[in-house]
Design an enzyme around this catalytic site. Structure first.
Site, PDB file in Angstrom:
ATOM      1  N   SER A   1       0.839  -1.196   0.000  1.00 38.45           N
ATOM      2  CA  SER A   1       0.000   0.000   0.000  1.00 38.45           C
ATOM      3  C   SER A   1       0.881   1.256   0.000  1.00 38.45           C
ATOM      4  O   SER A   1       1.643   1.455  -0.942  1.00 38.45           O
ATOM      5  CB  SER A   1      -0.960  -0.038   1.193  1.00 38.45           C
ATOM      6  OG  SER A   1      -2.002   0.894   1.029  1.00 38.45           O
TER       7      SER A   1
ATOM      8  N   ASP B   1      -8.964  -4.688  -5.989  1.00 34.61           N
ATOM      9  CA  ASP B   1      -8.533  -3.801  -4.908  1.00 34.61           C
ATOM     10  C   ASP B   1      -9.384  -2.532  -4.938  1.00 34.61           C
ATOM     11  O   ASP B   1      -9.251  -1.702  -5.828  1.00 34.61           O
ATOM     12  CB  ASP B   1      -7.051  -3.457  -5.090  1.00 34.61           C
ATOM     13  CG  ASP B   1      -6.451  -2.779  -3.867  1.00 34.61           C
ATOM     14  OD1 ASP B   1      -7.208  -2.131  -3.115  1.00 34.61           O
ATOM     15  OD2 ASP B   1      -5.230  -2.885  -3.663  1.00 34.61           O
TER      16      ASP B   1
ATOM     17  N   HIS C   1      -7.686  -5.479  -1.382  1.00 33.33           N
ATOM     18  CA  HIS C   1      -6.419  -4.864  -1.001  1.00 33.33           C
ATOM     19  C   HIS C   1      -5.547  -5.763  -0.130  1.00 33.33           C
ATOM     20  O   HIS C   1      -4.333  -5.792  -0.272  1.00 33.33           O
ATOM     21  CB  HIS C   1      -6.714  -3.549  -0.267  1.00 33.33           C
ATOM     22  CG  HIS C   1      -5.515  -2.693  -0.034  1.00 33.33           C
ATOM     23  ND1 HIS C   1      -4.723  -2.211  -1.055  1.00 33.33           N
ATOM     24  CD2 HIS C   1      -4.955  -2.217   1.114  1.00 33.33           C
ATOM     25  CE1 HIS C   1      -3.749  -1.474  -0.558  1.00 33.33           C
ATOM     26  NE2 HIS C   1      -3.863  -1.475   0.750  1.00 33.33           N
TER      27      HIS C   1
END
EC number: 3.4.14.-
Length: 799
Positions: free
Chosen positions: A669, A742, A774
């Site tokens: 991320s 995601d 995600h």
């Protein structure tokens, strides 16, 4: 065909042929030599390629994927009962702890979410309903409420009683919803005082007085574009951290709820792929990105249970025409009357307005405004724990001290619409992270703070009776193995349940907040002792931890946390080992906290026989605004520089232990963004390889709420774009991983990166995960396996 298969085929031919009597000693010797060579190769492969799912390997412990669950602390969500017992959630279900002994009072079925009513007579069970497109905004569940009868015979073993219940079907179950068992519920909320509840179905809120009662009362009139009682994606992810937007009053007679209009907000479209379905399923949901012209607009309402009426509140802000986020909502007792407090912030989240809402007038009057200094911002954490005592509110604001400023407890005395300036409690130089509440008898406030060290999280008390001196007292500091504490209090603030997350095996203590022992320390004891779990952690052979503070410039230090496999650290002769730099680096994040950290990086490092390095530099939390503000308006700059500088220092300090030629960086991320940025900015070949999972490649592609909080009104040209500078990836191997579904960091980011890498002729490894969001949570084993294979090749095969 494998070597083993070739050998077996030849061996079969020899057994079945006509010339077996012609074999001589030379042939037999050759066969034996071949077999021995194969065995040696297999043994070497086992040593070199440490199996992911073996508990132990040749005398030294190797963490594996199953340890990610088995070593996780199995208890959470503690609450007190009326007779001072403790109720908690566990893997098995809901348990009650009495006199240090726990027993299951309601079992979990098929991983369902369980929520007990106020008196635990009823348990709501929520099972996820089908969601073919896996749309995050369409997540619903089937809701059943079970009447958890009193024990049939207290003398019976609990397991025997449970079996009897199953055989006799003695528990009564109620289907909840307009269409009962066919209903799909969007949110559910017990009244904290009674056994009544509300739920959201088809964007409308409904009230039910008890599970047994058939009648429903419609609380709100939501519809296709107006959604009541729910947060949209951006509010759930970036502000409130939950789906439901409903708040019962403490007395249980009123319900506040938020509503939003979504028809003008732009959509993001994702696709899911299903076996035997000719066409992909499109998933569309509202996701306003950076610079979006329209953001979701929220209103606030109160429903009165007695009159069964709802009133939308008139929130009186000075700049009511500008866009505002709803930041916090809480019922508080102010001067003996329960009132609703709502907090709002502007689009760039550097101004706040606090209002007190009244049911009778349906007005939220402005009581406090605050504009943050340059390069500072507000978050939900600063106001979600707001509390009150008499006519004074307590919340968190920046407090300037010497050359720094810290988030600390501010007190605001209300004056019916006359705006006042808050005062600060007399505290030391540390960040307060949340307020727990106030014991009104002793006039004591309790809060969590990043102290005594920035890498700690401790429970403190402070006497409001004498604010002229610093009376802050660290409660959790006297608990052994409790440098990272999370506390839950009873309603009177006389007892606390303190969950200690490290630095060793997590455990839970119960603390009497009103009594001191002979050493003037708060009395505490273990809530329960889970010997099985404690032994499991102790036997796991967790890595040796080294913590340092290193200088990276005249004004800034970096905190580092180096994890080294125990068997390697204890060797007489150190052989330099590879290093995996685990990076996140996002605003206010703390990666070097003194807590037990067991993530996939630990499993991969264990299998790769590598050390792990975590670094907190500029932009990180726990050390005041001097560090937090440094990245404002320039994400992807100074935090990247500090990581690289710190790595260089660590490699020099531990050159006898760490191999500077075998350094990898891994992040997910924001950490994926940092990984790419660090390779771009470091000297060529500084990193041998990099693993970037679900990376942001330019925050112009990310959501507006998060990005604009830290970038303000900076123009697009100020945004870091990792795709503009990729030449170092010609010498640094890259593994890029991303889920196609995601909903947080869209695959769009990786798609643009892939296109640019290909344009530049860069060879790289790519792993995409269809139908995965995600976290890639249902593909953890595959993620770990792929990362391990990639890093072992990088560390031990590639030249």
């Amino acid at each position: 065909m494998t070597a083993e298969a070739d050998l077996l085929e030849g061996y079969d031919e020899e057994l079945g042929g006509n010339e077996s009597q012609k074999r001589d000693c030379k042939g037999i010797t050759t066969a034996i030599v071949v077999v021995l060579l194969i065995l040696v190769m297999i043994f070497a492969a086992l040593v070199f390629f440490t199996p992911l799912f073996a508990a132990k390997s040749f005398g030294s412990w190797r963490l594996n994927v199953s340890d990610l669950r088995s070593l996780r602390y199995p208890y959470a969500e503690f609450a007190f009962t009326d007779n001072n017992a403790v109720v908690m959630q566990s893997w098995e279900g809901v348990e009650i702890v009495e006199d240090g002994v726990s027993r299951l009072i309601f079992g979990r079925e098929n991983g369902a979410e369980i929520t007990p009513s106020a008196d635990r007579k009823y348990f709501a069970m929520m099972d996820h309903a089908p969601n073919p497109g896996m749309n995050p905004q369409n997540e619903t569940f089937h809701l059943k409420i079970v009447n958890n009868n009193e024990r049939l015979n207290p003398l019976l073993p609990f397991e025997v009683e449970e079996l009897f219940r199953e055989l006799s079907d003695s528990r009564i179950t109620y289907d909840i919803g307009l269409r009962k068992e066919e209903s799909v519920i969007q949110a559910f909320k017990w009244n904290g005082k009674f056994n009544d509840f509300v739920f959201v179905e088809s964007n409308k809120i409904y009230y039910q007085s008890s599970p047994e009662e058939e009648g429903l009362t419609r609380v709100s009139n939501g519809g296709e574009h107006t959604v009541d009682g729910l947060f949209d994606w951006i509010y759930e992810e970036e502000i409130f951290g939950r789906k439901d937007a409903m708040w019962w009053s403490t007395k249980g007679d009123q319900l506040a709820y938020a509503s939003y209009d979504n028809h003008l907000t732009k959509n993001v479209s994702l696709k899911t792929y299903h076996r035997l379905e000719p066409y992909p399923i499109d998933t569309n949901f509202h996701y306003p990105k950076t610079f979006a012209k329209v953001l979701p607009t929220y209103t606030l309402s109160i429903w009165n249970k007695k009159t069964e009426q709802s009133r939308q509140l008139d929130v009186q802000l000075k700049d009511s025409l500008s866009y505002h986020y709803l930041l916090a909502v809480k019922w508080l007792e102010i001067n003996g009357t329960e009132q609703l407090v709502s907090v709002w912030t502007n689009r760039y989240q550097n101004e706040v307005a606090l209002t007190i809402c009244d049911w009778d007038t349906a007005i939220c009057r402005l009581e406090f405004e605050y504009k943050y200094a340059s390069k500072r911002w507000v978050t939900h954490d600063d106001f979600h724990s707001i509390t009150s005592f008499e006519d004074t509110l307590f919340f968190l604001l920046p407090h300037d001290k010497r050359d720094n400023a810290f988030q600390q407890v501010a007190s605001l005395r209300l004056s019916h619409g006359q705006l006042r300036t808050p005062k600060f409690l007399n505290l030391g130089e540390y960040d307060v992270t949340s307020i727990n509440g106030i014991n009104k008898e002793t006039r004591t406030i309790f809060f969590h703070a990043a102290a005594p060290k920035p890498s700690h999280r401790s429970l403190f008390s402070y006497s409001l009776a004498d604010e002229s001196r610093n009376s802050a007292y660290c409660i959790s500091c006297s608990i052994k193995n409790c440098t990272w504490a999370q506390a839950q209090m009873d309603d009177q603030m006389k007892t606390a349940i303190v969950s200690c997350k490290g630095p060793a095996a997590p455990h839970t203590a119960i603390v009497n907040l009103t009594r001191m022992d002979s050493d003037k320390k708060t009395e505490h004891a273990n809530l329960l002792y889970d010997k099985t779990y404690q032994n499991r952690v102790e036997e796991a052979g967790l890595p040796v931890i080294i913590k340092e503070t290193i200088k990276i410039s005249d004004d800034f230090d970096a905190l580092i946390k180096l994890s080294i496999p125990k068997d390697i650290y204890n060797r007489d002769k150190h052989q330099a080992i590879p290093l995996i730099v685990h990076v996140y680096g996002g605003p206010n994040d703390q990666n070097t906290k003194e807590a037990t950290q067991i993530g996939i990086e630990e499993v991969v490092a264990s299998a790769s026989q590598a050390a792990i390095l975590r670094i907190d530099g500029r932009g990180s939390g726990g050390r005041g605004w001097k560090y937090r503000s440094a990245i404002y308006g320039q994400l992807g700059t100074v935090e990247v520089e500090d990581q690289i500088k710190a790595i260089k220092v660590v490699l020099r300090l531990y050159r006898h232990l760490l191999d500077a030629r075998r350094v990898a960086v891994f992040g997910w991320s924001y950490g994926g963004f940092m990984t790419l940025s660090m390779v771009n900015e470091a000297p060529e070949q500084f990193f041998k390889c990099a693993v970037s999972v679900a990376p942001v490649t330019n925050f112009a592609y990310y959501d507006a709420t998060y990005t604009e909080r830290y970038m303000g009104d900076a123009p697009l040209e100020s945004y870091s774009d990792v795709t503009k500078k990729l030449d170092n990836f010609k010498s640094t191997r890259l593994l890029l991983m991303h889920g196609l579904l995601d909903d947080n960091v869209h695959f769009q980011n990786s798609a643009i990166l892939i296109d640019e890498l290909q344009n530049r002729g860069v060879d790289f490894d790519l792993m995409v995960y269809p139908n995965q969001a995600h976290s890639l949570s249902s593909r953890t084993s595959h993620v770990v396996g792929k990362m391990t294979h990639f890093l072992r090749q990088c560390f031990y095969t590639d030249k």
